[in-house]
Design a protein around this motif. Structure first.
Motif, PDB file in Angstrom:
ATOM      1  N   ARG A 414       0.846  -1.195   0.000  1.00  0.00           N
ATOM      2  CA  ARG A 414       0.000   0.000   0.000  1.00  0.00           C
ATOM      3  C   ARG A 414       0.879   1.241   0.000  1.00  0.00           C
ATOM      4  O   ARG A 414       1.790   1.358   0.829  1.00  0.00           O
ATOM      5  CB  ARG A 414      -0.917   0.022   1.232  1.00  0.00           C
ATOM      6  CG  ARG A 414      -1.724  -1.240   1.404  1.00  0.00           C
ATOM      7  CD  ARG A 414      -2.529  -1.252   2.704  1.00  0.00           C
ATOM      8  NE  ARG A 414      -2.834  -2.642   3.061  1.00  0.00           N
ATOM      9  CZ  ARG A 414      -2.060  -3.377   3.842  1.00  0.00           C
ATOM     10  NH1 ARG A 414      -0.966  -2.859   4.374  1.00  0.00           N
ATOM     11  NH2 ARG A 414      -2.382  -4.635   4.090  1.00  0.00           N
ATOM     12  N   ALA A 415       0.606   2.124  -0.922  1.00  0.00           N
ATOM     13  CA  ALA A 415       1.336   3.393  -0.999  1.00  0.00           C
ATOM     14  C   ALA A 415       0.321   4.529  -1.089  1.00  0.00           C
ATOM     15  O   ALA A 415      -0.607   4.482  -1.903  1.00  0.00           O
ATOM     16  CB  ALA A 415       2.255   3.405  -2.217  1.00  0.00           C
ATOM     17  N   ILE A 416       0.500   5.531  -0.249  1.00  0.00           N
ATOM     18  CA  ILE A 416      -0.419   6.668  -0.180  1.00  0.00           C
ATOM     19  C   ILE A 416       0.391   7.941  -0.354  1.00  0.00           C
ATOM     20  O   ILE A 416       1.351   8.193   0.392  1.00  0.00           O
ATOM     21  CB  ILE A 416      -1.151   6.705   1.172  1.00  0.00           C
ATOM     22  CG1 ILE A 416      -1.898   5.378   1.418  1.00  0.00           C
ATOM     23  CG2 ILE A 416      -2.127   7.878   1.222  1.00  0.00           C
ATOM     24  CD1 ILE A 416      -2.400   5.221   2.835  1.00  0.00           C
ATOM     25  N   TYR A 417       0.001   8.730  -1.337  1.00  0.00           N
ATOM     26  CA  TYR A 417       0.688  10.006  -1.617  1.00  0.00           C
ATOM     27  C   TYR A 417      -0.167  11.145  -1.088  1.00  0.00           C
ATOM     28  O   TYR A 417      -1.345  11.282  -1.446  1.00  0.00           O
ATOM     29  CB  TYR A 417       0.930  10.167  -3.121  1.00  0.00           C
ATOM     30  CG  TYR A 417       1.484  11.521  -3.514  1.00  0.00           C
ATOM     31  CD1 TYR A 417       2.796  11.849  -3.231  1.00  0.00           C
ATOM     32  CD2 TYR A 417       0.670  12.452  -4.154  1.00  0.00           C
ATOM     33  CE1 TYR A 417       3.308  13.089  -3.587  1.00  0.00           C
ATOM     34  CE2 TYR A 417       1.176  13.697  -4.523  1.00  0.00           C
ATOM     35  CZ  TYR A 417       2.494  14.010  -4.232  1.00  0.00           C
ATOM     36  OH  TYR A 417       2.986  15.235  -4.590  1.00  0.00           O
ATOM     37  N   LEU A 418       0.431  11.969  -0.233  1.00  0.00           N
ATOM     38  CA  LEU A 418      -0.251  13.128   0.346  1.00  0.00           C
ATOM     39  C   LEU A 418       0.304  14.407  -0.266  1.00  0.00           C
ATOM     40  O   LEU A 418       1.491  14.714  -0.091  1.00  0.00           O
ATOM     41  CB  LEU A 418      -0.061  13.174   1.858  1.00  0.00           C
ATOM     42  CG  LEU A 418      -0.361  11.888   2.657  1.00  0.00           C
ATOM     43  CD1 LEU A 418      -0.097  12.123   4.149  1.00  0.00           C
ATOM     44  CD2 LEU A 418      -1.788  11.439   2.433  1.00  0.00           C
ATOM     45  N   GLU A 419      -0.537  15.108  -0.993  1.00  0.00           N
ATOM     46  CA  GLU A 419      -0.127  16.432  -1.479  1.00  0.00           C
ATOM     47  C   GLU A 419      -0.046  17.380  -0.290  1.00  0.00           C
ATOM     48  O   GLU A 419      -0.820  17.255   0.658  1.00  0.00           O
ATOM     49  CB  GLU A 419      -1.134  16.967  -2.488  1.00  0.00           C
ATOM     50  CG  GLU A 419      -1.254  16.162  -3.762  1.00  0.00           C
ATOM     51  CD  GLU A 419      -2.312  16.718  -4.703  1.00  0.00           C
ATOM     52  OE1 GLU A 419      -2.861  17.803  -4.408  1.00  0.00           O
ATOM     53  OE2 GLU A 419      -2.605  16.061  -5.732  1.00  0.00           O
ATOM     54  N   PRO A 420       0.882  18.333  -0.330  1.00  0.00           N
ATOM     55  CA  PRO A 420       0.934  19.303   0.758  1.00  0.00           C
ATOM     56  C   PRO A 420      -0.324  20.166   0.767  1.00  0.00           C
ATOM     57  O   PRO A 420      -0.967  20.363  -0.267  1.00  0.00           O
ATOM     58  CB  PRO A 420       2.185  20.123   0.448  1.00  0.00           C
ATOM     59  CG  PRO A 420       2.412  19.947  -1.013  1.00  0.00           C
ATOM     60  CD  PRO A 420       1.928  18.576  -1.331  1.00  0.00           C
ATOM     61  N   ARG A 421      -0.679  20.673   1.903  1.00  0.00           N
ATOM     62  CA  ARG A 421      -1.855  21.526   2.003  1.00  0.00           C
ATOM     63  C   ARG A 421      -1.702  22.754   1.110  1.00  0.00           C
ATOM     64  O   ARG A 421      -0.637  23.366   1.056  1.00  0.00           O
ATOM     65  CB  ARG A 421      -2.076  21.963   3.440  1.00  0.00           C
ATOM     66  CG  ARG A 421      -2.566  20.863   4.361  1.00  0.00           C
ATOM     67  CD  ARG A 421      -2.669  21.341   5.784  1.00  0.00           C
ATOM     68  NE  ARG A 421      -1.361  21.714   6.325  1.00  0.00           N
ATOM     69  CZ  ARG A 421      -1.168  22.372   7.453  1.00  0.00           C
ATOM     70  NH1 ARG A 421      -2.190  22.740   8.180  1.00  0.00           N
ATOM     71  NH2 ARG A 421       0.047  22.642   7.867  1.00  0.00           N
ATOM     72  N   GLY A 422      -2.763  23.081   0.425  1.00  0.00           N
ATOM     73  CA  GLY A 422      -2.737  24.253  -0.454  1.00  0.00           C
ATOM     74  C   GLY A 422      -2.129  24.001  -1.796  1.00  0.00           C
ATOM     75  O   GLY A 422      -1.987  24.916  -2.610  1.00  0.00           O
ATOM     76  N   ALA A 423      -1.771  22.719  -2.110  1.00  0.00           N
ATOM     77  CA  ALA A 423      -1.160  22.404  -3.393  1.00  0.00           C
ATOM     78  C   ALA A 423      -2.186  22.507  -4.506  1.00  0.00           C
ATOM     79  O   ALA A 423      -3.369  22.294  -4.298  1.00  0.00           O
ATOM     80  CB  ALA A 423      -0.575  21.000  -3.341  1.00  0.00           C
TER      81      ALA A 423
END
Length: 423
Positions: A414-423
């Motif tokens: 499982r791989a989860i990519y989190l964009e930075p806030r406000g991206a």
């Protein structure tokens, strides 16, 4: 990074993890010493044929042997016979394969070497019911176990007690020969006794414990199996101590996740955290938990993206009829539900062997826009989960991840990519 594609990143990390467990890479690095006598290779599992090919190409001495792998997983070995049998429900060809492995290790001496190439999937490939138990009984047991919601270690604890080859009995059949077991682990915790139900590794549970697991799961065991377990529970089986044998885990979820994390940091410059390599539990519940964790970490994070990785094996409890899919598509659907209302979270969840449940996919994608895609296709995700038909639902919105057989198996990725806030 306007042209950045989160799915391409997640795919790359998956294939990096799979490459780290490729038998062609890990087997040659773990060869034992050449013996004075014969070298016999035996093996079972989804990766066993590729492990045999890797061993054949790297081994400098004479050798022969036989391995069994699921239909469609064979490799072109020259000196090792590759048999194919049914998975996940055993068949008659599997019975013949079990006998072939036992015959291969018969009549050996202390000068001889047995190399056992073991990977996940071997339990179904090696049916060998004890006296009084039939193949049909073992098939019925496997069918119940697969729908029980039990962990892979619990399922294999039961399987070990209803076999003439599992639970170290193949090693016992090798007599005084030195047995070296190379394991590609698909079980959380990497206990080699539970990988393929440990044909060359003793321990890993008793008949009393197997009965307790079956009772807790509400299994309706075939009468012959119940009788066998009850009789076995009254007798302490004493196996000869094989202190001269060697067991080595050469690939695992932990090692594959570490490789993916390094690649993420070094190639993409993206921070990466491994949550766990031994996640267990009901797939939909773990999906919800991961979604909550992802949202919390994204909210707490400052600048810069983050990737989260996890491994292990979730389960699906489905006592009745099921649709199309598996534990990874159930995780993905539940994860998507948990992301509803979020932005900038993307995930890929897949089985490293390339097959998720009864589907033709390895797993699926899920992201913050999954609910919009599903609703746009008039799909109710809760209905799909209730019917265990998440694979069909996700196929309709183009979210399945298809790889084909990978010839290895270190469980779920499982791989989860989190964009930075406000991206």
């Amino acid at each position: 990074m306007d042209d950045f594609n989160p799915r391409a990143l997640l795919q790359d990390l998956f294939y990096t993890a799979v490459a780290a467990a490729d038998p062609m890479k890990v087997v040659p690095a773990c060869l034992p010493q050449i013996p004075r006598g014969r070298t016999i290779v035996v093996g079972a599992g989804k990766a066993s044929a590729r492990m045999a090919l890797a061993f054949e190409q790297a081994w400098p001495g004479d050798m022969s042997g036989v391995v069994v792998t699921p239909y469609g997983h064979a490799e072109p070995c020259e000196r090792i016979r590759v048999l194919e049998a049914a998975h996940p429900i055993p068949d008659g060809t599997g019975l013949q394969a079990s006998q072939a492995l036992l015959e291969a290790v018969a009549g050996l001496t202390s000068d001889d070497l047995v190399v056992a190439l073991i990977s996940g999937g071997g339990s179904a490939l090696l049916p060998a019911p004890p006296p009084g138990v039939t193949l049909a009984d073992e098939q019925a047991l496997n069918a119940q176990l697969l729908k029980s919601g039990l962990s892979i270690s619990e399922m294999n604890l039961v399987r070990r007690q209803v076999s003439l080859i599992k639970g170290g009995r193949l090693a016992q059949a090798a007599g005084p020969a030195h047995v070296v077991t190379l394991v590609i682990s698909d079980v959380p915790g990497d206990n080699p006794a539970h990988v393929a139900s440990g044909p060359t590794v003793s321990g890993g549970g008793t008949a009393i414990e197997a009965l307790a697991v079956a009772q807790r799961a509400g299994l309706d065991l075939p009468p012959a199996i119940m009788e066998h377990l009850q009789e076995s529970a009254q007798v302490v089986e004493i196996q000869a101590v094989r202190q001269h044998d060697t067991v080595r885990v050469i690939a695992s979820a932990a090692l594959s996740l570490q490789a993916a994390a390094r690649h993420c940091r070094e190639h993409y410059g993206i921070a990466c955290e491994i949550l766990s390599d031994a996640v267990e539990g009901e797939a939909r519940e773990i999906g919800t938990d991961h979604a909550l964790r992802a949202r919390q970490l994204q909210a707490a994070r400052g600048a810069g993206p983050l990737v989260l990785l996890s491994g292990g094996e979730t389960t699906v409890t489905a006592p009745g009829n099921i649709g199309r899919g598996g534990r990874n598509t159930e995780f993905a659907m539940s994860f998507a539900l948990g992301l509803h209302g979020s932005t900038g979270i993307h995930a890929l969840v897949a089985d490293t062997d390339g097959v998720d449940g009864n589907s033709a996919a390895a797993g699926a994608y899920a992201d913050s826009d999954s609910m919009a895609r599903l609703h746009g296709a008039a799909i109710d995700p809760l209905e799909a989960l209730a019917a265990h038909d998440t694979g069909s639902a996700l196929a309709k919105v183009g979210d399945l991840f298809v790889t084909g057989h990978t010839r290895t198996n270190v469980n779920d990725f499982r791989a989860i990519y989190l964009e930075p806030r406000g991206a």
